[in-house]
Design an enzyme around this catalytic site. Structure first.
Site, short mmCIF file in Angstrom:
data_model
loop_
_atom_site.label_atom_id
_atom_site.label_comp_id
_atom_site.label_asym_id
_atom_site.label_seq_id
_atom_site.Cartn_x
_atom_site.Cartn_y
_atom_site.Cartn_z
N LYS A 183 9.49 7.93 10.83
CA LYS A 183 8.11 8.01 11.35
C LYS A 183 7.85 6.90 12.37
CE LYS A 183 3.33 7.75 10.64
NZ LYS A 183 3.17 6.42 11.11
N HIS A 241 6.98 5.85 1.10
CA HIS A 241 7.74 4.65 0.73
C HIS A 241 8.65 4.93 -0.47
CE1 HIS A 241 4.09 2.66 2.62
NE2 HIS A 241 5.07 2.06 3.25
N SER A 298 1.05 7.85 6.02
CA SER A 298 0.93 6.49 6.54
C SER A 298 -0.18 5.77 5.78
CB SER A 298 0.55 6.54 8.03
OG SER A 298 0.07 5.29 8.47
N SER A 299 0.02 4.47 5.57
CA SER A 299 -1.02 3.70 4.90
C SER A 299 -2.31 3.71 5.72
CB SER A 299 -0.56 2.25 4.71
OG SER A 299 0.61 2.22 3.94
N ARG A 300 -2.17 3.85 7.03
CA ARG A 300 -3.37 3.79 7.89
C ARG A 300 -4.17 5.09 7.83
NH1 ARG A 300 0.10 0.28 11.36
NH2 ARG A 300 -0.95 -1.73 11.46
N ASN A 336 0.86 -1.19 0.00
CA ASN A 336 0.00 0.00 0.00
C ASN A 336 0.90 1.25 0.00
OD1 ASN A 336 -2.20 1.96 1.82
ND2 ASN A 336 -2.75 1.00 -0.09
N LEU A 337 1.75 1.28 -1.00
CA LEU A 337 2.84 2.25 -1.01
C LEU A 337 2.36 3.66 -1.32
CD1 LEU A 337 5.43 0.05 -2.94
CD2 LEU A 337 5.00 0.17 -0.48
N HIS A 338 2.97 4.62 -0.64
CA HIS A 338 2.67 6.04 -0.86
C HIS A 338 4.00 6.79 -1.03
CE1 HIS A 338 3.81 6.44 3.33
NE2 HIS A 338 2.84 5.60 3.69
N GLN A 394 10.37 1.58 16.12
CA GLN A 394 10.73 0.45 15.24
C GLN A 394 12.17 0.62 14.73
OE1 GLN A 394 8.18 -1.39 12.06
NE2 GLN A 394 9.36 -0.06 10.71
O1 PAF Z 1 7.31 -0.51 8.80
C1 PAF Z 1 6.80 -1.47 8.20
O2 PAF Z 1 6.19 -1.32 7.14
C2 PAF Z 1 6.94 -2.84 8.79
O3 PAF Z 1 6.89 -2.82 10.18
C3 PAF Z 1 8.18 -3.62 8.30
C4 PAF Z 1 9.46 -2.92 8.74
C5 PAF Z 1 8.15 -3.72 6.78
C6 PAF Z 1 8.19 -5.02 8.89
O4 PAF Z 1 7.05 -5.72 8.54
#
Ligand code: PAF
Length: 282
Positions: free
Chosen positions: A151, A37, A187-189, A32-34, A155
């Site tokens: 963002k 990404h 964000s995809s969300r 779900n690239l934007h 993580q």
């Molecule tokens: O940030 C994300 O899209 C995910 O957490 C990742 C790093 C691809 C791992 O599934």
């Protein structure tokens, strides 16, 4: 752009590129690239000769009541977008390819401490799933460089710790957060936001800037966090946290320390938004 769905195919191509002396840049995604990404792909290109992206909606990083089922899956537009960005290869493993022994009894990956705070406290097991899939992807794709967005600040730190401790031969590059013109982090969300929620969502970035400004004025940290929580609640959010941390996510003593980051996670209707703002308190 070439597409690979098996580890064997992916490794064969990467092996050839490595034998040719080429550096491999990697952008792991859940699809779900934007534009955010695609900026990661462009940054990977600056650090490497060949760029590989992966699309894998990782079941192990979603909690039982989270959005794994409804997470947006748009492979056709993703593939077209990546090809348009001159991405060299796409890795699209199935769940069975990623987890040949299933997702329950398989080898786990746990980064202690840092995964129990902030989002980790509100999404138990989430970062274990992230660390598990990223370590597998590193092993499958064998990149020299991997790009992650700032963002997802926590993580990024989890992946940095894991990469260092496990001696993965991968250099982690952090990409700046891309924002909509009104400040909302991409964000995809965001597409879960309904009606007025899209406008209300801009409160998150405004609140982060207010936290930074309050720190610059020397406001005690507890007051900064209370005021931020209140501002978000008044806008209609259920707040998971609004905190100021050091860049390594430990708690600062004073708002005047160098290298701080304000972090927010808050829910608006069915959408959980996270964002952060790095600043120097000095
Ligand atoms: O940030 C994300 O899209 C995910 O957490 C990742 C790093 C691809 C791992 O599934």
């Amino acid at each position: 752009m070439q597409s690979f769905s098996t580890i064997a195919q992916m490794r064969e191509q990467v092996g050839q590129w490595h034998r040719d002396g080429l550096r491999i840049g990697f952008v792991p995604t859940m699809g779900n690239l934007h534009a955010g990404h695609f900026a990661l792909v462009e940054l990977a290109r600056e650090h490497s000769d060949k760029v590989i992206a992966s699309i894998f909606v990782n079941p192990t990083q979603f909690g039982p009541n989270e959005d794994y089922g409804r997470y947006p899956r748009t492979p056709d537009t993703d593939i077209a977008g990546l090809a348009g960005k001159d991405c060299d290869a796409l890795f699209l493993p199935s769940v069975d390819e990623m987890y040949p022994f299933g997702t329950i009894g398989c080898v786990q990956m746990h980064v202690p401490g840092i995964t129990d705070i902030l989002c980790g406290a509100h999404r138990p097991g989430h970062f274990n799933g992230v660390a598990q899939v990223v370590s597998r992807l590193f092993n499958m794709v064998q990149p020299d460089v991997a790009v992650f967005g700032r963002k997802d600040y926590q993580q990024l730190q989890v992946i940095r710790y894991m990469t260092e401790e496990m001696s993965f031969p991968v250099r982690i590059v952090a990409a700046p957060t891309l924002r909509e013109t009104d400040g909302l982090a991409m964000s995809s969300r965001n597409q879960y936001l309904q009606g007025d929620e899209r406008q209300v969502a801009t409160t998150v970035y405004r609140t982060l800037r207010a936290m930074r400004d309050a720190a610059a004025q020397g406001t005690p940290l507890r007051d900064i966090e209370d005021q931020a929580t209140l501002a978000l609640q008044e806008a209609g959010f259920i707040v998971d946290y609004a905190e100021v941390r050091r860049s390594d996510l430990t708690r600062p003593k004073l708002p005047a320390e160098p290298g701080l980051v304000a972090l927010i996670a808050a829910r608006l209707g069915r959408t959980r938004l996270i964002d952060n703002l790095e600043f120097d308190g000095e």
